[in-house]
Design a protein around this motif. Sequence first.
Motif, PDB file in Angstrom:
ATOM      1  N   UNK B  94     -17.493 -33.204  45.934  1.00 52.16           N
ATOM      2  CA  UNK B  94     -16.822 -33.237  44.641  1.00 52.16           C
ATOM      3  C   UNK B  94     -17.849 -32.976  43.538  1.00 52.16           C
ATOM      4  N   UNK B  96     -17.622 -32.537  40.406  1.00 57.19           N
ATOM      5  CA  UNK B  96     -17.506 -33.275  39.141  1.00 57.19           C
ATOM      6  C   UNK B  96     -18.212 -34.620  39.239  1.00 57.19           C
ATOM      7  N   UNK B  97     -18.112 -35.233  40.431  1.00 57.82           N
ATOM      8  CA  UNK B  97     -18.821 -36.501  40.636  1.00 57.82           C
ATOM      9  C   UNK B  97     -20.334 -36.262  40.641  1.00 57.82           C
ATOM     10  N   UNK B  98     -20.734 -35.149  41.251  1.00 55.96           N
ATOM     11  CA  UNK B  98     -22.162 -34.821  41.242  1.00 55.96           C
ATOM     12  C   UNK B  98     -22.679 -34.807  39.815  1.00 55.96           C
ATOM     13  N   UNK B  99     -21.943 -34.116  38.949  1.00 53.54           N
ATOM     14  CA  UNK B  99     -22.430 -33.958  37.569  1.00 53.54           C
ATOM     15  C   UNK B  99     -22.330 -35.252  36.775  1.00 53.54           C
ATOM     16  N   UNK B 100     -21.403 -36.118  37.177  1.00 53.92           N
ATOM     17  CA  UNK B 100     -21.344 -37.415  36.502  1.00 53.92           C
ATOM     18  C   UNK B 100     -22.602 -38.226  36.809  1.00 53.92           C
ATOM     19  N   UNK B 101     -23.096 -38.086  38.036  1.00 56.94           N
ATOM     20  CA  UNK B 101     -24.263 -38.884  38.422  1.00 56.94           C
ATOM     21  C   UNK B 101     -25.563 -38.183  38.104  1.00 56.94           C
TER      22      UNK B 101
END
Lengths: 295, 266, 307
Positions: B94, B96-101
């Motif tokens: 995912x 989007x989760x990568x970029x959130x973290x």
Amino acid sequence: MTPNQTDRLATRFIQFLVLIVVLILLFLLGDIIISGLPHISWHFLTSPASSFSAGGGIRDQLFNSLYLLVLTLIISFPLALGSAIYLSEYAGDNWFTSLIRTAIEVLSSLPSVVVGLFGYLLFVIEFHLGFSILSGAIALTFFNLPLLIRSIEGSLHAVPNSQREAGIALGLSNWRTIRGILLPMALPGILTGIILSAGRIFGEAAALIYTAGQSAPILDYTNWNPTASSSFLNPMRPAETLAVHIWKVNTEGVTPDAVSISAGSSAVLIIIILLFNFGARAIGNRMYKKMTGGK
Amino acid sequence: MQVYDLNKNHIVTPPGEIALSTNQLQVNYGNSKQASMVDASLSFPRFQITALIGASGSGKSTYLRSLNRMNDRIATVHGEIMYHNTNINSPKVNVYEVRKHIGMVFQKPNPFAKSITENITFALKAAGITNRQELRQRVETSLKEAALWDEVKDDLNKSALALSGGQQQRLCIARSIAMKPDILLLDEPASALDPISTAKLEVTLKELAKNYTIIIVTHNMQQASRVSSYTAFFHLGHVIEYDQTETIFQTPNIQATHDYVTGNFG
Amino acid sequence: MDDIQKKLALPSKASREDIIGRIVSYSCIAAIIILVISILYFITSRGLATFLTDHVNLWQFLTGKDWNPGSLNAQGKPQVGALPMIVTSFSVTILSALVATPFAIAVALFMTDIAPKSGTKFLQPVIELLVGIPSVVYGFIGLTVVVPVIRNLFGGTGAGILAGTIVLFVMVLPTITSLAVDALRAVPAYFRSASLALGATRFQTIYKVLLRAAMPRLLTAVIFGMARAFGEALAVQMVIGNAVLMPHNLITPTSTLTSQLTTNIGNTIMGTLPNNALWSLALILLLMSLVFNLLVRYIGKRGEIKS
């Protein structure tokens, strides 16, 4: 002749041609306004048209034009927006995208009479919608789509790429980035594009003659039930617009005061379109200033 | 330009906890056969600042942008990026989760054309945080962490575009850390700033390193030596040397690194 | 497996949003493609009916001079010779483009090179206003101003190719002008400065450098103008006279493809030969707009400024 003399002469010649173009515009506007304004009166704007006697007004035509404009925008804006978003944000650099672009170009280069005839064939006849505002709005949508797509895509394109990166780097979906960041920034351009296309829709006649029809049944402005046949809101009734009206009274030649009616209608048409143009510019500038924090 | 042996390299693995590592990362832009970045295998220590240095076109920015998949649309990235025992370069992950973290701050400050508050809350709201109290709290904390709070606390509703360049960049940092990321990627964050703003930014970064793992691309070697504890030197798409910053700047192992840090390059 | 690892493996709200976004925008674009294909299909199939169902000879259709689809000629064949309309359509198109081009280029040069600042500020709205005037209004002015003037000068009815050309000239002028402005602006500034630095006068620079460098795009501009002229219906229909006769000079009433279509399609019955023949005229219009499109692409590909 020395080169310098040639230069001066050529410049004069160019200036002369420019002057002629400006005079043509002034003549056109002057002619429309001067011959039209005397015919514009409250009576002219608020009474129904009469085919065989003088003194008819343009009330229904004016309303039809506006109603058709609104309906057309309601149909065409979401479609154009979605397509422009596809082209500007999702489309890859491949044969499929260039096929789509070609298709849109073909659509935009089709003569409006051909688009109108297609609408006539498919909606009026095949789908049995008859001559109706709805058929007209659909035909105008076809005619309006390429322009609107191009202007929205242009506005989206003008948003710096760094804004897209800012959005997705925060873990936002592309869709959220488009909706929440790119579209608000592109809004001034999009609005300007819509208003300018509204001007075009308002003046279009060729696509409407065989879709929205050339007759204006007497409307009942107190009947708010859109399914009633006499209601002004009924989208299934035939509706002659202002532009079509000008064409019709001139080509059929049964209305005794055709020239003065056309002159008055042309003036009304031009004034409204001028308002659209100025409105587009003013709104664009104002929103741009507001967005950039007055800088 | 002197020709160096690009396959000669010296790469260490930092001791202690590793926040993120790459294994044989290769980047090809568009349909190009020529890789812009080959074989980069680096490990980034947790809660430290790592600097990526090298001349323009050395591949350092390309590498950085691959770490949180910002290159997805424009390039093909081969190899592994390991984060929390997951290869985040896999298409199944995912993104989007990568970029959130793994947050990112760019070369040119790019605040949204919204108010200061909205700049920070926009992504938070999209992530499902709706509690007003919490939103306000996050705005304040992140602005404080980015050392911007004192300057803007009275006009949080002002357009972010009215801020100075340095303030805008710190707002972008605040916007990133409000998402509570693990890792912060910075792509030449000071290159558009004046010296005073740059100095302030560096202080902020050092402060941030207590809670975040930071990877920063920089043109400016003094900056790298001032803020980072590890430094990687990139040259023509290859990682030439990766070691403690002190080693890189004082006793580098490879000739190319030596030439670059002493300014005898090209 | 820790918390973050789980999050990385599972879809989130953002992934779902993006699926929605894709569905929305892909369906819009699909609608457009279906639309274009169905326009092409319907007009083509209708337009071919004349030849396939009614067995009219294509060559006779294109070269025949007698248009009277309701009746038969001496040989017992329907009279569907579209040549008069084809000739008239091309005549007004080419003539109006010929007249408009010098004006358009002059205005464009004035805006880009002679008085870039004040020229643009003043002429940009002029062009926009000319674009904004609806075609029926052009037609109406043509009918009330141009036609009477021609009638008084040359006699006859006043309607004809000349009146059509004059009306179309004003209508295509803004189209060609704004594209010509783009063409001239696309010529890099150093072309100008290099020429001026060699001691060339402004006119020499314009004539020998600018116009030459911008030539392909200027041609494209003219073709766009011609496409507009060719497809314009109502304004022309109001001043052309609408008699399907081979034009012998510029001031006898005649008929273009578009004017014949708008005048008669409502008066014929779907599926009959007179109606099919009109759809064949529409097909010619469609094909010509494709030809204009291809021409623009062809010239555009060949003439990109390499810099």
